[in-house]
Structure formats: C-alpha cells, structure tokens
Design a protein around this motif. Structure first.
Motif, PDB file in Angstrom:
ATOM      1  N   ALA A  95     -20.809 -15.674  10.997  1.00  0.00           N
ATOM      2  CA  ALA A  95     -20.696 -14.343  11.605  1.00  0.00           C
ATOM      3  C   ALA A  95     -20.613 -13.269  10.526  1.00  0.00           C
ATOM      4  O   ALA A  95     -21.266 -12.221  10.628  1.00  0.00           O
ATOM      5  CB  ALA A  95     -19.469 -14.285  12.510  1.00  0.00           C
ATOM      6  N   GLU A  96     -19.832 -13.515   9.491  1.00  0.00           N
ATOM      7  CA  GLU A  96     -19.692 -12.548   8.406  1.00  0.00           C
ATOM      8  C   GLU A  96     -21.014 -12.357   7.666  1.00  0.00           C
ATOM      9  O   GLU A  96     -21.379 -11.238   7.289  1.00  0.00           O
ATOM     10  CB  GLU A  96     -18.606 -13.013   7.432  1.00  0.00           C
ATOM     11  CG  GLU A  96     -17.196 -12.924   8.011  1.00  0.00           C
ATOM     12  CD  GLU A  96     -16.147 -13.490   7.076  1.00  0.00           C
ATOM     13  OE1 GLU A  96     -16.521 -14.112   6.052  1.00  0.00           O
ATOM     14  OE2 GLU A  96     -14.942 -13.335   7.373  1.00  0.00           O
ATOM     15  N   GLU A  97     -21.732 -13.449   7.478  1.00  0.00           N
ATOM     16  CA  GLU A  97     -23.032 -13.371   6.817  1.00  0.00           C
ATOM     17  C   GLU A  97     -23.999 -12.496   7.597  1.00  0.00           C
ATOM     18  O   GLU A  97     -24.699 -11.645   7.042  1.00  0.00           O
ATOM     19  CB  GLU A  97     -23.601 -14.781   6.652  1.00  0.00           C
ATOM     20  CG  GLU A  97     -25.011 -14.832   6.062  1.00  0.00           C
ATOM     21  CD  GLU A  97     -25.608 -16.226   6.100  1.00  0.00           C
ATOM     22  OE1 GLU A  97     -26.845 -16.328   6.123  1.00  0.00           O
ATOM     23  OE2 GLU A  97     -24.833 -17.212   6.117  1.00  0.00           O
ATOM     24  N   LEU A  98     -24.028 -12.699   8.917  1.00  0.00           N
ATOM     25  CA  LEU A  98     -24.938 -11.922   9.761  1.00  0.00           C
ATOM     26  C   LEU A  98     -24.519 -10.458   9.845  1.00  0.00           C
ATOM     27  O   LEU A  98     -25.367  -9.559   9.808  1.00  0.00           O
ATOM     28  CB  LEU A  98     -25.006 -12.545  11.154  1.00  0.00           C
ATOM     29  CG  LEU A  98     -25.709 -13.908  11.225  1.00  0.00           C
ATOM     30  CD1 LEU A  98     -25.502 -14.547  12.591  1.00  0.00           C
ATOM     31  CD2 LEU A  98     -27.199 -13.754  10.927  1.00  0.00           C
ATOM     32  N   ARG A  99     -23.224 -10.206   9.940  1.00  0.00           N
ATOM     33  CA  ARG A  99     -22.757  -8.818   9.975  1.00  0.00           C
ATOM     34  C   ARG A  99     -23.125  -8.087   8.689  1.00  0.00           C
ATOM     35  O   ARG A  99     -23.520  -6.922   8.717  1.00  0.00           O
ATOM     36  CB  ARG A  99     -21.241  -8.778  10.180  1.00  0.00           C
ATOM     37  CG  ARG A  99     -20.782  -9.137  11.589  1.00  0.00           C
ATOM     38  CD  ARG A  99     -19.324  -8.764  11.804  1.00  0.00           C
ATOM     39  NE  ARG A  99     -18.808  -9.267  13.073  1.00  0.00           N
ATOM     40  CZ  ARG A  99     -18.042 -10.334  13.199  1.00  0.00           C
ATOM     41  NH1 ARG A  99     -17.664 -11.014  12.122  1.00  0.00           N
ATOM     42  NH2 ARG A  99     -17.623 -10.729  14.387  1.00  0.00           N
ATOM     43  N   SER A 100     -22.987  -8.786   7.560  1.00  0.00           N
ATOM     44  CA  SER A 100     -23.317  -8.159   6.268  1.00  0.00           C
ATOM     45  C   SER A 100     -24.805  -7.861   6.165  1.00  0.00           C
ATOM     46  O   SER A 100     -25.220  -6.983   5.422  1.00  0.00           O
ATOM     47  CB  SER A 100     -22.880  -9.054   5.113  1.00  0.00           C
ATOM     48  OG  SER A 100     -23.647 -10.250   5.070  1.00  0.00           O
ATOM     49  N   GLY A 101     -25.602  -8.581   6.962  1.00  0.00           N
ATOM     50  CA  GLY A 101     -27.038  -8.328   6.991  1.00  0.00           C
ATOM     51  C   GLY A 101     -27.428  -7.261   7.994  1.00  0.00           C
ATOM     52  O   GLY A 101     -28.612  -6.958   8.162  1.00  0.00           O
ATOM     53  N   GLY A 102     -26.432  -6.695   8.683  1.00  0.00           N
ATOM     54  CA  GLY A 102     -26.686  -5.613   9.620  1.00  0.00           C
ATOM     55  C   GLY A 102     -26.999  -6.041  11.035  1.00  0.00           C
ATOM     56  O   GLY A 102     -27.468  -5.232  11.846  1.00  0.00           O
ATOM     57  N   TYR A 103     -26.730  -7.306  11.361  1.00  0.00           N
ATOM     58  CA  TYR A 103     -27.032  -7.802  12.702  1.00  0.00           C
ATOM     59  C   TYR A 103     -25.812  -7.687  13.620  1.00  0.00           C
ATOM     60  O   TYR A 103     -24.677  -7.894  13.189  1.00  0.00           O
ATOM     61  CB  TYR A 103     -27.474  -9.268  12.652  1.00  0.00           C
ATOM     62  CG  TYR A 103     -28.752  -9.487  11.885  1.00  0.00           C
ATOM     63  CD1 TYR A 103     -29.987  -9.161  12.439  1.00  0.00           C
ATOM     64  CD2 TYR A 103     -28.736 -10.032  10.603  1.00  0.00           C
ATOM     65  CE1 TYR A 103     -31.171  -9.366  11.736  1.00  0.00           C
ATOM     66  CE2 TYR A 103     -29.912 -10.248   9.890  1.00  0.00           C
ATOM     67  CZ  TYR A 103     -31.123  -9.914  10.464  1.00  0.00           C
ATOM     68  OH  TYR A 103     -32.285 -10.113   9.770  1.00  0.00           O
ATOM     69  N   ASP A 104     -26.073  -7.358  14.894  1.00  0.00           N
ATOM     70  CA  ASP A 104     -25.031  -7.416  15.915  1.00  0.00           C
ATOM     71  C   ASP A 104     -24.935  -8.864  16.382  1.00  0.00           C
ATOM     72  O   ASP A 104     -25.949  -9.482  16.705  1.00  0.00           O
ATOM     73  CB  ASP A 104     -25.386  -6.518  17.112  1.00  0.00           C
ATOM     74  CG  ASP A 104     -25.342  -5.049  16.742  1.00  0.00           C
ATOM     75  OD1 ASP A 104     -24.487  -4.686  15.916  1.00  0.00           O
ATOM     76  OD2 ASP A 104     -26.161  -4.278  17.269  1.00  0.00           O
ATOM     77  N   ILE A 105     -23.736  -9.398  16.399  1.00  0.00           N
ATOM     78  CA  ILE A 105     -23.601 -10.818  16.712  1.00  0.00           C
ATOM     79  C   ILE A 105     -22.581 -11.056  17.808  1.00  0.00           C
ATOM     80  O   ILE A 105     -21.693 -10.241  18.048  1.00  0.00           O
ATOM     81  CB  ILE A 105     -23.219 -11.625  15.444  1.00  0.00           C
ATOM     82  CG1 ILE A 105     -21.920 -11.103  14.810  1.00  0.00           C
ATOM     83  CG2 ILE A 105     -24.343 -11.585  14.427  1.00  0.00           C
ATOM     84  CD1 ILE A 105     -20.683 -11.781  15.243  1.00  0.00           C
ATOM     85  N   ASP A 106     -22.738 -12.195  18.479  1.00  0.00           N
ATOM     86  CA  ASP A 106     -21.792 -12.675  19.468  1.00  0.00           C
ATOM     87  C   ASP A 106     -21.243 -13.994  18.932  1.00  0.00           C
ATOM     88  O   ASP A 106     -21.996 -14.968  18.776  1.00  0.00           O
ATOM     89  CB  ASP A 106     -22.504 -12.891  20.809  1.00  0.00           C
ATOM     90  CG  ASP A 106     -21.554 -13.337  21.918  1.00  0.00           C
ATOM     91  OD1 ASP A 106     -20.629 -14.124  21.622  1.00  0.00           O
ATOM     92  OD2 ASP A 106     -21.745 -12.922  23.069  1.00  0.00           O
TER      93      ASP A 106
END
Length: 218
Positions: free
Chosen positions: A154-165
């Motif tokens: 989740a942290e990896e995706l957030r740092s890439g600018g993605y909205d995640i669930d």
C-alpha cells in the motif's frame, strides 16, 4: 558469487536485493520486473492473458534489459523505459497470471541465466534458488506476516501516486500467493537449503545485516 532471494509479494525482496547488490558491488537482477514488463506489453497489445501461445510468442519477440546509472536501475522493454509503468495496480493484479505460463517462463529463465553468466549477481524472484540459479552460492527466502506485506505494498502504491483500497490489495496478495505457490513450473516454495528470514519486524538494514552474517561465514 551468485545470491538468490525468493519470497512472496511484500516481503521486501526487491528493496533488500537492490541494496545488498549495491553494497557488495554485484549486479542486481529483478526477475519480477521482467515479468511485469511482459505483462505491461501484453496489455498494451490487448492480448488474452490466458492464452499461453500468444504470451510465449510475445516473450520470444520482446527485448528486455536493465540499465544502470547513478540514479539506480531502469528496466527497458523494446527500447522504452517502463520502470514506472510496471508498478501500477493493474500490473500488480495481472502479473501472476502471465508469469504462471510455463512456455513463457522457459524463455524468461533462459534470459535470466544469461544475465547471470560470468558475473557476481543478486537475483530476486519466486523460483530463483530452485530453478533459475540452482547452483547459487546462497539461497535466501524472505517472508513476512500478511498485514506487513499489505502495508508495504500500500505504501509503495501511494508513493507512486495511486489511490488504493487496502482490502483489495490484501485480496490480490492472497490470490497471488496461491497462484505462485501452485504453478506447474517455478512455484514459490522454501527449499531445503533456503535461509529463511522473517522481515516483519526488521528494517531493510537489519535484514541486510542478517544476510551478510551468513555471507561472512565463508
């Protein structure tokens, strides 16, 4: 010297392998990124990800290599830098489907072995110790509790600018574990000669210190 690092998604393999290779002065080979690149290309070409023959042909006709500079490592797929594209949620959700294809893996494994010829490498993935580099000098298996693995992804995706669930991420990781552990060729597993490290409560530097403690024994 050849060091193999296997383990499930979110265990910290790529981050640890990249830093360990840098500290040792070895070449780092991220095999997971190679399968991600093929998945990205297959999606770009609107291929059926369940069609093994078309994915096999794709693998045979795709040129993938790594380039290194002062800023780190880039993955080049058919002369295009796809380093950022392959870390998207879409690729996360589809890569295991592509990587499970036996014919495709024969092509990729041959490329990975060639990359490791005549040089010291740190290679990470799912089947490195068993299949890609069975003669590796050291075989590590990194794991972590599911909640830690979900948090890291989740942290990896957030740092890439993605909205995640987070719930979707957990579901995808559990499904990927099942696919990776049960595929016909190159299944994810702990080997008899694997050095298992639980990274749940360890920092990157602490994991690397543990790994280096084994390397020093020789």
């Amino acid at each position: 010297m050849k060091i193999a690092i296997d383990g499930p998604a979110g265990a910290g393999k790529s981050t640890v392998a990249r830093q360990l290779a840098a500290e040792l002065g070895y070449v780092y080979i991220d095999t997971g990124a190679m399968y991600r690149a093929l998945t990205w290309k297959a999606i770009q070409e609107s291929l059926d990800l369940d069609n093994e023959d078309s994915l096999y042909e794709l693998a045979k006709n795709t040129e993938i290599h790594f380039e290194y500079n002062s800023h780190g490592q880039k993955l080049i797929c058919d002369n295009q830098d796809v380093s950022d594209y392959i870390r998207s949620p879409l690729i996360n959700g589809e890569v295991s489907k592509v990587a499970s294809k036996t014919l495709l893996r024969t092509v990729m494994v041959a490329q990975q072995r060639k990359m490791a010829e005549s040089k010291s490498v740190v290679m990470d993935g799912r089947d490195i110790g068993e299949y890609v580099l069975p003669d590796a000098d050291y075989k590590f298996f990194l794991t972590a509790r599911i909640e830690k693995r979900v948090m890291r992804r989740a942290e990896e995706l957030r740092s890439g600018g993605y909205d995640i669930d987070v719930n979707i991420i957990e579901k995808e990781i559990i499904e990927r574990d099942q696919i990776d552990s049960s595929r016909e060729m190159g299944a994810l597993k702990v080997l008899q000669d694997s050095i298992v490290i639980d990274t749940s409560d360890l920092s990157i530097n602490e994991v690397i210190a543990v790994m280096k403690s084994y390397l020093k024994e020789d």
